[in-house]
Scaffold this active site. Structure first.
Site, PDB file in Angstrom:
ATOM      1  N   CYS A 335       0.790  -1.238   0.000  1.00 45.67           N
ATOM      2  CA  CYS A 335       0.000   0.000   0.000  1.00 45.67           C
ATOM      3  C   CYS A 335       0.826   1.294   0.000  1.00 45.67           C
ATOM      4  CB  CYS A 335      -0.977   0.016   1.167  1.00 45.67           C
ATOM      5  SG  CYS A 335      -1.511  -1.589   1.745  1.00 45.67           S
ATOM      6  N   ARG A 364       5.994 -11.644   5.570  1.00 46.44           N
ATOM      7  CA  ARG A 364       5.413 -11.451   6.899  1.00 46.44           C
ATOM      8  C   ARG A 364       5.932 -12.536   7.818  1.00 46.44           C
ATOM      9  NH1 ARG A 364      -0.849 -10.042   5.214  1.00 46.44           N
ATOM     10  NH2 ARG A 364      -0.292  -8.323   3.822  1.00 46.44           N
ATOM     11  N   GLN A 382       0.907 -11.030  -3.374  1.00 43.50           N
ATOM     12  CA  GLN A 382      -0.504 -10.646  -3.319  1.00 43.50           C
ATOM     13  C   GLN A 382      -0.942 -10.170  -4.692  1.00 43.50           C
ATOM     14  OE1 GLN A 382      -0.062  -7.573  -0.193  1.00 43.50           O
ATOM     15  NE2 GLN A 382      -1.830  -8.576   0.730  1.00 43.50           N
ATOM     16  N   ASP A 384      -2.616  -7.598  -5.583  1.00 44.72           N
ATOM     17  CA  ASP A 384      -3.003  -6.402  -4.852  1.00 44.72           C
ATOM     18  C   ASP A 384      -3.468  -5.309  -5.809  1.00 44.72           C
ATOM     19  OD1 ASP A 384      -3.330  -4.968  -2.588  1.00 44.72           O
ATOM     20  OD2 ASP A 384      -1.196  -4.776  -2.108  1.00 44.72           O
ATOM     21  N   HIS A 386      -4.981  -0.957  -5.569  1.00 46.42           N
ATOM     22  CA  HIS A 386      -5.526   0.173  -4.820  1.00 46.42           C
ATOM     23  C   HIS A 386      -6.276   1.070  -5.778  1.00 46.42           C
ATOM     24  CE1 HIS A 386      -2.220  -1.286  -2.270  1.00 46.42           C
ATOM     25  NE2 HIS A 386      -3.142  -1.114  -1.339  1.00 46.42           N
ATOM     26  N   LYS A 466     -15.399  -3.232   5.237  1.00 40.94           N
ATOM     27  CA  LYS A 466     -14.857  -4.130   4.211  1.00 40.94           C
ATOM     28  C   LYS A 466     -15.835  -5.226   3.838  1.00 40.94           C
ATOM     29  CE  LYS A 466     -12.688  -7.341   7.424  1.00 40.94           C
ATOM     30  NZ  LYS A 466     -11.621  -8.289   7.651  1.00 40.94           N
ATOM     31  N   HIS A 512      -8.445  -0.745  -0.823  1.00 41.45           N
ATOM     32  CA  HIS A 512      -7.497  -1.848  -1.012  1.00 41.45           C
ATOM     33  C   HIS A 512      -8.319  -3.052  -1.438  1.00 41.45           C
ATOM     34  CE1 HIS A 512      -4.625   0.007   2.035  1.00 41.45           C
ATOM     35  NE2 HIS A 512      -5.769   0.477   2.466  1.00 41.45           N
TER      36      HIS A 512
END
Ligand SMILES: [Zn+2]
Ligand SMILES: [Zn+2]
Length: 643
Positions: A335, A364, A382, A384, A386, A466, A512
């Site tokens: 992000c 992680r 990911q 991912d 945005h 979410k 996200h």
């Protein structure tokens, strides 16, 4: 004279304090037999618990979630009792309930064998058939410590000693066996009718590898034999599909001790599948109006301070690396990088919405005990993205994301979804007004798509509401993959702006979202969903050419080249082996199409086409086969040659 209010609102009055079991008997003999516990004013109690004042009561049976938990918990006690009857020198420690069952850790001089487990399970069945009453007693803490020390149970004594104060603690006894426990329990061991011990493993005392190794016995328990049997069938099915075994059999991926836990190595065949997934993913995103980004893997600590990660996500991040007197951290999320690109120039309202996607690899720090094949790893990619938009664009953007989500998941063969909408928690950033507006937009989008959803009231992150989407796999298991999260926090922390029509500066809304979640985990789910039998568009090898004798070698190699030149993933097997052996080998490798070539095929420019399912599709010209396979791939399996 307690007045007892039942869940349907009806009331019963008693002349004197009354045990839960008595109330159940009063309602009916069926319920009296089925009663496992009671819930009195919200608190779970044994059926022997005496109600002495007005109260709300519901009777708990094996059909309730709580009842199932009590059965599993009580079965863990039954296991410990059986172990100590058979192996008096084994010491008890703890035995919690887990998903689908329970475990119990014992201190014992050696590992339990499969034969031990059989004997223990038989002893459990024997103790259950004796229908021993389960009785609750209380002792002062210090007295309980003395008691357990006295019978040589040093672990139990240590656990009780760590309870603060010299308060009364509860113990449960059945027959001549007793254990520390908060309860509640089934009224007697006869209520435990359907259980099975499943495995044994080593586990450290208090989960610390500096402590001694204990023996952990796992088991499962259900309200009745039918439910147990269904579970065992499901378990067998899941084992057959285990992605770790199939991944090894098909040579798709590995995890390497030498490199460290939770780090995935994609072998050539696994990498071919990943490329098919990623190519499809990129095409879908470009078609849906996304731009693709690439960002670094590390960044200065100060960036993670601005984003807040060093405060709320520190334990998930790897330790800093120092370079030129500066600390750098490996990214656990993408992000902040996308935010930096946004902030690289002054943005106008005309540029919004901006949709930026990245296959971003993050790291992680998961606990080593939590790592599991591809499902729980430390390094992963990911899918991912945005989206930066204006407030009034939220509804349209969410709807478009949901469309893309369902299209993508359906392409991978998932057709059933369940959706959760999580709303504003007590501690939250952003005004109530923006939360209400955003939550309404999420709700609207779900309704427009005709999706049923559960509301998790107060379950949102502190920075925004979410939507989570779970998929149901081929054997009915649910996996949470997609998540769509609004964020009112990062735009604030990074002071993000755009110039509105009136020339004023406004904050953009940040969304996200990930559709597959992590590529590694999604790959694991796909392997199990398909049992390694990937549809042709994903299969690492789509077809294999098999000669019958070396007379067909030249023809086979020519066809291989023709098909490869058309973009198909094809291999030849020219080994001097019997055709039956080669067919068996490639069937086990789950290759969708086996193309057998003998003299007849070589002379007539055809292929004898077989499926991995064993179906004989007969002779086809090379062009016909190529055309049909192309259709099947383009439709991602919906135009299967087998149909
Ligand atoms: Zn207990
Ligand atoms: Zn993000």
């Amino acid at each position: 004279m307690p007045v007892i209010t039942l869940p349907d609102g009806s009331q019963k009055q008693f002349d004197e304090p009354v045990p839960v079991a008595q109330v159940a008997a009063d309602i009916g003999p069926g319920l009296a037999k089925a009663a496992l516990a009671g819930r009195v004013d919200g608190r779970l109690v044994d059926t022997a618990h005496v109600i002495d004042a007005d109260a709300d009561l519901s009777i708990i049976t094996g059909r309730d979630e709580d009842g199932l938990e009590i059965i599993r918990h009580s079965t863990a006690h039954l296991l410990a009792q059986a172990v100590q009857q058979l192996f008096p020198e084994a010491q008890v420690t703890i035995g919690p309930v887990i998903e689908n069952g329970f475990f119990y850790d014992f201190a014992f001089e050696r590992a339990f064998t499969p034969e031990d487990l059989e004997a223990i399970e038989a002893k459990m069945t024997d103790l259950a058939s004796q229908d021993l009453p389960v009785q609750r007693k209380v002792m002062r803490r210090d007295e309980a410590v003395e008691y357990f020390k006295g019978i040589g149970e040093h672990y139990k004594a240590e656990i009780i000693e760590s309870i603060p104060g010299n308060e009364e603690i509860s113990l449960y006894g059945q027959g001549d066996w007793i254990d520390l426990c908060r309860g509640p329990h089934v009224p007697s061991t006869g209520a435990l009718k359907a259980f099975k011990l499943t495995s044994v493993a080593g586990a450290y005392w208090r989960g610390d590898s500096n402590n001694e190794m204990l023996q952990r016995i796992y088991g499962t328990a259900w309200p009745d034999k039918k439910a147990l049997k269904q579970y065992l069938v499901r378990l067998e099915e899941a084992e057959r599909r285990d992605h770790r075994r199939i991944g090894k059999d098909l040579d798709l991926f590995s995890l390497q001790e030498e490199a460290g836990g939770g780090l995935v190595f994609w072998h050539p065949k696994g990498a071919r599948i990943r490329r098919a997934i990623e190519d499809f993913w990129r095409d879908q995103h470009v078609a849906a109006g996304y731009e693709l980004l690439y960002t670094p893997h590390i960044a200065r600590q100060v960036l993670w301070e601005t984003s807040g990660h060093t405060d709320f996500y520190r334990e998930g991040m790897y330790s800093p690396m120092e370079e030129d007197n500066e600390d750098y951290l490996i990214k656990p999320m993408n992000c902040p990088f996308h935010v930096l690109i946004y902030k690289n120039s002054l943005r106008s309202h005309r540029e919004l919405p901006m949709r930026w996607a990245e296959l971003g690899t993050v790291y992680r720090h998961e606990m080593s005990g939590a790592l599991h094949g591809l499902m729980r790893v430390r390094g992963f990619t990911q899918d991912d993205a945005h989206i930066f938009c204006r407030e009034e664009q939220i509804a349209d953007e969410i709807l478009a994301i949901l469309d893309l989500t369902l299209d993508t998941l359906e392409a991978f063969g998932f057709e059933e979804f369940s959706v959760d909408l999580s709303t504003q928690p007590e501690k939250a950033v952003g005004t109530d007004e923006i939360w209400d507006k955003a939550t309404a937009a999420l709700r609207q989008a779900l309704e427009a798509k005709g999706l049923d959803y559960n509301i998790d009231e107060g379950g949102g992150a502190f920075y925004g509401p979410k939507i989570d989407v779970k998929i149901r796999d081929a054997i009915g298991r649910e996996w949470q993959c997609s998540t769509i999260q609004l964020d009112f926090n990062l735009p604030e922390r990074f002071d993000m702006e755009y110039v509105a029509e009136d020339g004023d500066r406004h904050r953009p809304i940040m969304i996200h979202r990930a559709l597959l979640g992590s590529i590694e985990r999604f790959f694991g789910i796909l392997i199990e969903h398909y049992e390694g039998k990937f549809p042709a568009w994903l299969a690492p090898t789509q077809a294999v050419l098999l000669n019958i004798t070396d007379r067909q070698d030249d023809y086979v190699l020519a066809v291989e080249e023709t098909l490869k030149n058309q973009g198909f993933r094809v291999e030849s097997d020219l080994r001097n082996e019997k055709i039956g052996f080669k067919i068996r080998h490639h069937t086990l490798q789950r290759v969708p199409y086996l193309l057998v070539v003998g003299d007849r095929e070589a002379e007539s420019n055809t292929l004898a086409v077989r499926t991995r399912g064993g179906e004989d599709l007969g002779a086809m010209s090379v062009e016909d086969f190529a055309r049909q396979l192309r259709n099947e791939i383009a439709s991602r399996g919906h135009n299967n040659l087998e149909d």
